[in-house]
Design an enzyme around this catalytic site. Structure first.
Site, PDB file in Angstrom:
ATOM      1  N   ASP A 338      38.527  41.041  31.588  1.00 48.47           N
ATOM      2  CA  ASP A 338      37.730  41.122  32.802  1.00 48.47           C
ATOM      3  C   ASP A 338      37.086  42.511  32.866  1.00 48.47           C
ATOM      4  OD1 ASP A 338      36.851  40.619  35.530  1.00 48.47           O
ATOM      5  OD2 ASP A 338      38.520  41.888  36.147  1.00 48.47           O
ATOM      6  N   ASP A 522      42.581  41.199  36.816  1.00 48.95           N
ATOM      7  CA  ASP A 522      43.295  41.772  37.970  1.00 48.95           C
ATOM      8  C   ASP A 522      43.092  41.010  39.270  1.00 48.95           C
ATOM      9  OD1 ASP A 522      41.266  43.969  39.802  1.00 48.95           O
ATOM     10  OD2 ASP A 522      40.529  42.712  38.189  1.00 48.95           O
ATOM     11  N   ASP A 526      40.549  35.946  38.635  1.00 50.38           N
ATOM     12  CA  ASP A 526      41.042  35.945  37.259  1.00 50.38           C
ATOM     13  C   ASP A 526      42.274  35.065  37.083  1.00 50.38           C
ATOM     14  OD1 ASP A 526      39.115  37.806  36.403  1.00 50.38           O
ATOM     15  OD2 ASP A 526      40.328  39.470  37.139  1.00 50.38           O
TER      16      ASP A 526
END
Length: 632
Positions: A338, A522, A526
């Site tokens: 990410d 995080d 996600d």
């Protein structure tokens, strides 16, 4: 209809009660396992110290009863369904050991399996907690507008076409589009974008996102049961269930092993008896076989290396949730990352100060002017500007007549001049550009970007080297912002503007190509990808509750360099597991053949069985050393 909704009073923020997490001792499996362990630890020194049997015998009995009654019950229930599992086999082995005087050996078996069952129950409960916590993001009520009348209704009662009023500070109750008003919406929970997004008529909004400034009128365009936030819950649950086939395979192996050992034990007892062997001798040989064939060493072959690796990683700021998770980390051969909050810190910073020619201002003067006007604001961009001015040691004059207009910025009087600071209408590349005007005349711009983590580039390179494939960047942020981070970290495979299901599809696409993917993220957005990936790692400092619960491991200190380190440590643990399985299998095979072909004395059988158990345990504990992390 007028769009001027500023006079509407802003409600005080609603403070939710902290989400309830299942406590360990709230689980009956954990309480029974603890009671069994405590009784065993109290009995052990008395037994080894030569105390009379009456002093430790009752304690062993408590250990057997506390840790064994539930597996025995489940095993008997399985028998009624014509199946046999290893749990029942261990209970039988423990009782068999006790029947020939090996009470300690049987108690150890009981404690090991009771503790394993408690950990499995805790993992299941925490997964349920995390999904419930996600649902807390979506408000339970919304303000529905019908004509000139406003009414508060449960969000579950909303229908497509309803018109909602969302005041500043409120969460949006359903997926829809803005029909009136303007405001900046924090939708990091859904898209991972680091900054609030300006929403105007025609823009889409998502349930559970937070309206920061300006009142919005939103038309519901998706049933609440089918909202993005609801789909995240579904994706997490579905992705978790995709791991079930491995568990089913293990259960089949347990079934075959249990049936085989029971059949072999009966044969070892019955065949000699049928040929005239002494009953006591036949029983002794069968119980010896049951003990040496029991999988204590096999259990310890896998657990000490993995648990030692977990403990070592924990000392270095990485919490790996289970032995299964630690093993999975070492199997990965592809990595996806990410952006916001993972490769970057998730907070904006001023990266350029550009005074316009003829403004009479240098960089420091322009920054000080903007910081003075932004000082009363709580907007993330305002805080970044004020922080940059303080970092340079600049003096900011007091601001008067401060006003903030959603979507347009702030205006204040600074040193007798009217100063306006607001976002430029057309962002320049990956930057967020803020324009500063004084008395209606542009005097310069400030550029802000999400701050890159210092160890982002080396961590991405190390993960790529470990897996042998280039890392992939998956983000809900815009393409220019994603490209900037990718260039800085050396990542070439970039996929931007992804909603949660887009990240899941990207992960599954890699897995369909035969890859075992590690995903690092995080946010709530996600969580589905963390669950869908072969292994997931969450950044712990700013990570959402759901991401932290869904991930296999958590980087507590947000040090990306710890991710490749724990992957290497996991691979070393898996090598030790293989070594231990060879050792355990060799000992069991030799002892079983000795008992079947020759005459294995019971003390020697117990010594060989326990010796192999101790050997594989000590071999696994090598990963507790500091050098194991450094070499990892």
């Amino acid at each position: 209809m007028s769009t001027t909704l500023a006079p509407t009073p802003v409600p005080a923020p609603v403070h939710r009660a902290p989400r309830s997490r299942t406590r360990v001792l709230a689980l009956p499996e954990a309480r029974w396992a603890l009671a069994s362990l405590v009784a065993f630890l109290l009995a052990l020194p008395l037994d080894l110290g030569g105390a009379p049997a009456w002093s430790y015998g009752p304690l062993y009995a408590v250990a057997y009863a506390a840790g064994g009654w539930e597996p025995a019950r489940e095993g008997l229930r399985a028998l009624r369904e014509k199946t046999l599992d290893v749990d029942l086999l261990m209970i039988v082995a423990a009782l068999g050991a006790a029947s020939i005087g090996q009470v300690l050996d049987g108690a150890l078996l009981i404690v090991i399996f009771a503790t394993s069952g408690a950990l499995e129950a805790l993992a299941t409960a925490r997964t349920a907690d995390s999904v419930r916590g996600l649902l807390d993001l979506a408000p339970t009520t919304a303000t529905r507008v019908r004509g000139d009348r406003e009414e508060t209704v449960p969000t579950a009662d909303l229908a497509v076409g309803d018109l909602l009023l969302v005041r500043p500070g409120e969460r949006i109750g359903a997926d829809g589009s803005v029909v009136d008003g303007a405001g900046e919406v924090d939708q990091a929970t859904i898209t991972g974008e680091s900054l609030p997004v300006l929403k105007r008529p025609g823009d889409d909004v998502f349930a559970g996102t937070l309206n920061g400034t300006g009142a919005l009128r939103v038309r519901v365009e998706r049933d609440p049961a089918d909202s993005v936030i609801a789909r995240i819950v579904t994706l997490v649950e579905e992705a978790s269930r995709t791991k079930a086939p491995t568990q089913l395979f293990i259960e089949k192996i347990e079934q075959r092993y249990a049936v085989g050992v029971v059949a072999a034990t009966l044969a070892v007892f019955g065949i000699p008896l049928a040929f005239g062997a002494d009953l006591t001798d036949a029983l002794l040989r069968a119980m010896t076989f049951m003990i040496v064939a029991s999988p204590c060493a096999v259990v310890l072959a896998t657990m000490p290396p993995l648990l030692s690796a977990i403990a070592n990683a924990g000392r270095h700021g990485v919490l790996v949730k289970s032995a299964v998770a630690m093993e999975r980390l070492g199997e990965i051969d592809a990595v996806a990352l990410d952006k916001t909050g993972t490769l970057t810190e998730g907070t904006p910073e001023v990266t350029a100060v550009r005074p316009l020619p003829g403004s009479g201002l240098d960089e420091d003067a322009l920054l000080a002017l903007a910081a003075a006007a932004e000082h009363p604001s709580e907007h993330p961009l305002a805080r970044a500007i004020v922080t940059a001015a303080r970092a340079r040691g600049l003096r900011t004059a007091p601001a008067e007549d401060f006003t903030a207009t959603p979507g347009l910025g702030v205006t204040a009087v600074v040193d007798g001049h009217e100063v306006h600071v607001g976002r430029a209408q057309q962002p320049e590349g990956a930057e967020t550009t803020v324009r500063v005007t004084r008395d209606g005349t542009p005097v310069g711009t400030l550029a802000l970007t999400d701050r890159l983590r210092a160890d982002a580039a080396p961590a991405a390179a190390a993960l790529s080297a470990l897996t042998g494939t280039a890392a992939t960047l998956l983000t809900g942020d815009n393409a220019p912002a994603a490209a900037r981070v990718a260039t800085a970290t050396g990542i070439t495979d970039v996929r931007a503007d992804l909603l949660p299901e887009g990240k899941v599809e990207a992960v599954r696409g890699l897995e369909r190509a035969g890859r075992k993917v590690l995903f690092v993220g995080d946010g709530v957005n996600d969580a589905p990808a963390l669950a869908a990936a072969h292994a997931g790692v969450a950044m712990g400092r700013a990570g959402s509750d759901l991401a932290l619960e869904t991930a296999d491991a958590i980087v507590v200190r947000d040090e990306l360099a710890a991710v490749p380190a724990v992957v290497r440590l996991s691979r070393r643990a898996r090598r030790l597991v293989l070594q231990n399985l060879v050792i355990a299998g060799t000992f069991i095979t030799v002892l079983v053949l000795w008992d079947l072909i020759g005459h294995l004395p019971l003390p020697l059988g117990v010594a060989g069985h326990e010796g192999s158990t101790v050997l594989v345990g000590l071999n696994g504990l090598r990963l507790l050393r500091e050098s194991a992390w450094r070499s990892g």
